[in-house]
Design an enzyme around this catalytic site. Structure first.
Site, mmCIF file in Angstrom:
data_model
loop_
_atom_site.group_PDB
_atom_site.id
_atom_site.type_symbol
_atom_site.label_atom_id
_atom_site.label_comp_id
_atom_site.label_asym_id
_atom_site.label_seq_id
_atom_site.Cartn_x
_atom_site.Cartn_y
_atom_site.Cartn_z
ATOM 1 N N ARG A 199 -1.447 -25.798 17.640
ATOM 2 C CA ARG A 199 -1.022 -27.161 17.263
ATOM 3 C C ARG A 199 -1.786 -28.169 18.141
ATOM 4 N NH1 ARG A 199 1.340 -31.629 20.355
ATOM 5 N NH2 ARG A 199 2.463 -32.946 18.901
ATOM 6 N N VAL A 200 -2.323 -29.181 17.495
ATOM 7 C CA VAL A 200 -3.029 -30.249 18.209
ATOM 8 C C VAL A 200 -2.276 -31.543 17.946
ATOM 9 C CG1 VAL A 200 -5.168 -31.583 18.327
ATOM 10 C CG2 VAL A 200 -5.262 -29.089 18.086
ATOM 11 N N GLY A 201 -2.010 -32.301 19.000
ATOM 12 C CA GLY A 201 -1.306 -33.567 18.851
ATOM 13 C C GLY A 201 -2.269 -34.731 18.713
ATOM 14 N N ASP A 202 -1.781 -35.885 19.116
ATOM 15 C CA ASP A 202 -2.580 -37.100 18.983
ATOM 16 C C ASP A 202 -3.555 -37.321 20.128
ATOM 17 O OD1 ASP A 202 -0.332 -37.413 20.685
ATOM 18 O OD2 ASP A 202 -0.515 -39.590 20.565
ATOM 19 N N GLY A 209 3.222 -36.798 19.115
ATOM 20 C CA GLY A 209 1.898 -37.193 18.648
ATOM 21 C C GLY A 209 1.735 -37.302 17.149
ATOM 22 N N THR A 216 -3.111 -34.016 28.096
ATOM 23 C CA THR A 216 -1.764 -33.465 27.890
ATOM 24 C C THR A 216 -1.775 -31.951 27.718
ATOM 25 O OG1 THR A 216 0.225 -33.706 26.510
ATOM 26 C CG2 THR A 216 -1.848 -33.638 25.353
ATOM 27 N N SER A 250 3.922 -31.742 31.914
ATOM 28 C CA SER A 250 3.448 -32.228 30.613
ATOM 29 C C SER A 250 1.935 -32.349 30.526
ATOM 30 C CB SER A 250 4.070 -33.593 30.324
ATOM 31 O OG SER A 250 3.586 -34.568 31.216
ATOM 32 N N THR A 300 2.763 -36.532 28.613
ATOM 33 C CA THR A 300 1.322 -36.684 28.497
ATOM 34 C C THR A 300 0.982 -37.719 29.548
ATOM 35 O OG1 THR A 300 1.341 -36.283 26.105
ATOM 36 C CG2 THR A 300 -0.438 -37.674 26.904
ATOM 37 N N THR A 355 1.907 -41.946 24.555
ATOM 38 C CA THR A 355 2.559 -40.670 24.865
ATOM 39 C C THR A 355 3.765 -40.534 23.929
ATOM 40 O OG1 THR A 355 3.961 -41.681 26.552
ATOM 41 C CG2 THR A 355 1.876 -40.768 27.304
ATOM 42 N N GLY A 356 4.286 -39.318 23.857
ATOM 43 C CA GLY A 356 5.427 -39.090 22.954
ATOM 44 C C GLY A 356 5.021 -38.138 21.848
HETATM 45 N N1 GLY Z 1 1.491 -37.012 22.597
HETATM 46 C C1 GLY Z 1 1.234 -35.694 22.992
HETATM 47 C C2 GLY Z 1 1.420 -34.716 21.930
HETATM 48 O O1 GLY Z 1 2.130 -34.955 20.968
HETATM 49 O O2 GLY Z 1 0.862 -33.645 22.035
#
Ligand code: GLY
Length: 349
Positions: free
Chosen positions: A228-231, A254, A218, A81, A200, A251-252
């Site tokens: 794609r970009v997460g949080d 995003g 992450t 991850s 993450t 984590t989780g």
């Molecule tokens: N929390 C990591 C992501 O959603 O990319």
């Protein structure tokens, strides 16, 4: 030039990225203070909190300590991850996101969708220290890392390539990708793919002077749409701190944190007097409440389709973690010892 300065000139500011050393850019330590340090991390961060507390006890900056801690996991091919060995996007390319925040200066930096760099958290620190920006993405982030001497590596391991290929070959019976008939590892890979990786690593550190630093790093959601970009690289979403209040990260999935700026919310909850545990639970409730307004984030029972976890430490050294559904874990070092504990869930199931 003195020998040590000579060595520092050639090694200190660059990204030799050899783990087990502090060669990825930590600043010199100051004398340690007398406060009890604390480090919290996601469940995959036991080695990170151990390393981080070892370093702050020697006087290292809390952000440098957090980055060195997560660097162990970034370099671990077995953690699918984060960093090297992280599961790739739908094209089979590993794209990493990372951010850092530094309490004493209220500085922050991040990189998103960066390829071929094992230690994006250390690159994010350089965005914070060596630019006037907060966020650099994609090709620009890779060029920035190159300019600072980070080595380029293929982040896709043989294991993660096989998992990705199995996903690709089994996702749609009507497309033209066909799995081998005698795939002995299919059962294992099926199980792997059902558990879509959203992992993450976050690490928040309170040092012996009462200063804070944090990072989240992450490979993001497995099989994500390229770009794609997460949080994780978004300050306020995947992490946040205020040196007068506390530090938090997540984590989780995003998107829930992007839509609620949840790490900022956890810190703001602590600012208005909530203990870390209540600050985290309030943020989880907010996510649960807002997310289900969108049918694609709502289960038939009215709860969220996804899980999110938080880790928080307050300026006075209290810490807590929480998640929406049971099963989440947190690594914590309270200054005496490190352990992994269960997170408090918002819902029983
Ligand atoms: N929390 C990591 C992501 O959603 O990319």
């Amino acid at each position: 030039m003195r020998k040590s300065m000579n060595r520092r000139f050639f090694m200190g500011g660059t990204a030799a990225a050899s783990l087990g050393t502090l060669a990825i850019g930590a600043t010199d330590p100051r004398p340690a203070g007398d406060r009890r340090p604390v480090a919290v991390s996601s469940g995959n961060g036991l080695r990170a909190v151990e390393k981080a507390v070892e370093l702050v006890k020697k006087g290292f900056d809390p952000l440098d300590a957090a980055i060195e801690g997560v660097a162990i996991v970034e370099a671990d091919p077995k953690d699918d991850s984060v960093g090297y060995g992280g599961l790739p996007n739908e094209d089979g390319v590993v794209e990493l996101d990372a951010a850092v925040m530094h309490g004493p200066t209220h500085g922050g930096g991040s990189v998103a969708s960066i390829r071929n760099i094992m230690h994006p958290a250390a690159v994010a620190r350089l965005v914070m220290k060596r630019t006037r920006h907060c966020l650099i993405v994609g090709e620009g982030a890779l060029r920035f890392a190159r300019a600072h001497g980070f080595p380029e590596v293929d982040l896709l391991t043989e294991e993660s390539r096989k998992v990705w290929l199995h996903w690709k070959e089994t996702r749609d019976p009507n497309d033209d990708w066909v799995p081998p008939p005698d795939d002995e590892v299919a059962a294992y890979l099926d199980g792997y793919i059902k558990r879509r990786v959203t992992g993450t690593i976050h690490c928040s550190v309170l040092d012996t002077h009462g200063d804070l630093g944090c990072t989240t790093t992450t490979s993001g959601l497995s099989w994500k749409i390229p770009g794609r970009v997460g949080d994780s690289p978004i300050l306020g979403a995947g992490l946040y701190l205020d040196n007068t209040v506390g530090s938090a990260g997540s984590t989780g999935i995003g998107e829930a944190n992007l839509l609620n700026l949840s790490s900022y919310l956890v810190v703001e909850n602590m600012r208005r007097g909530l203990a870390p545990k209540d600050a985290v639970m309030e943020a989880l409730k907010r996510i649960a409440e807002t997310s289900v307004r969108d049918p694609k984030r709502r289960r038939p029972d009215g709860k969220t389709t996804f899980n999110v976890s938080f880790y928080a430490v307050s300026k006075d050294g209290k810490f807590a973690g929480g998640c929406i559904y049971p099963g989440g874990k947190m690594a914590v070092h309270d200054g005496d010892s490190a352990r992994v504990v269960q997170l408090d869930p918002l819902y029983d199931k």
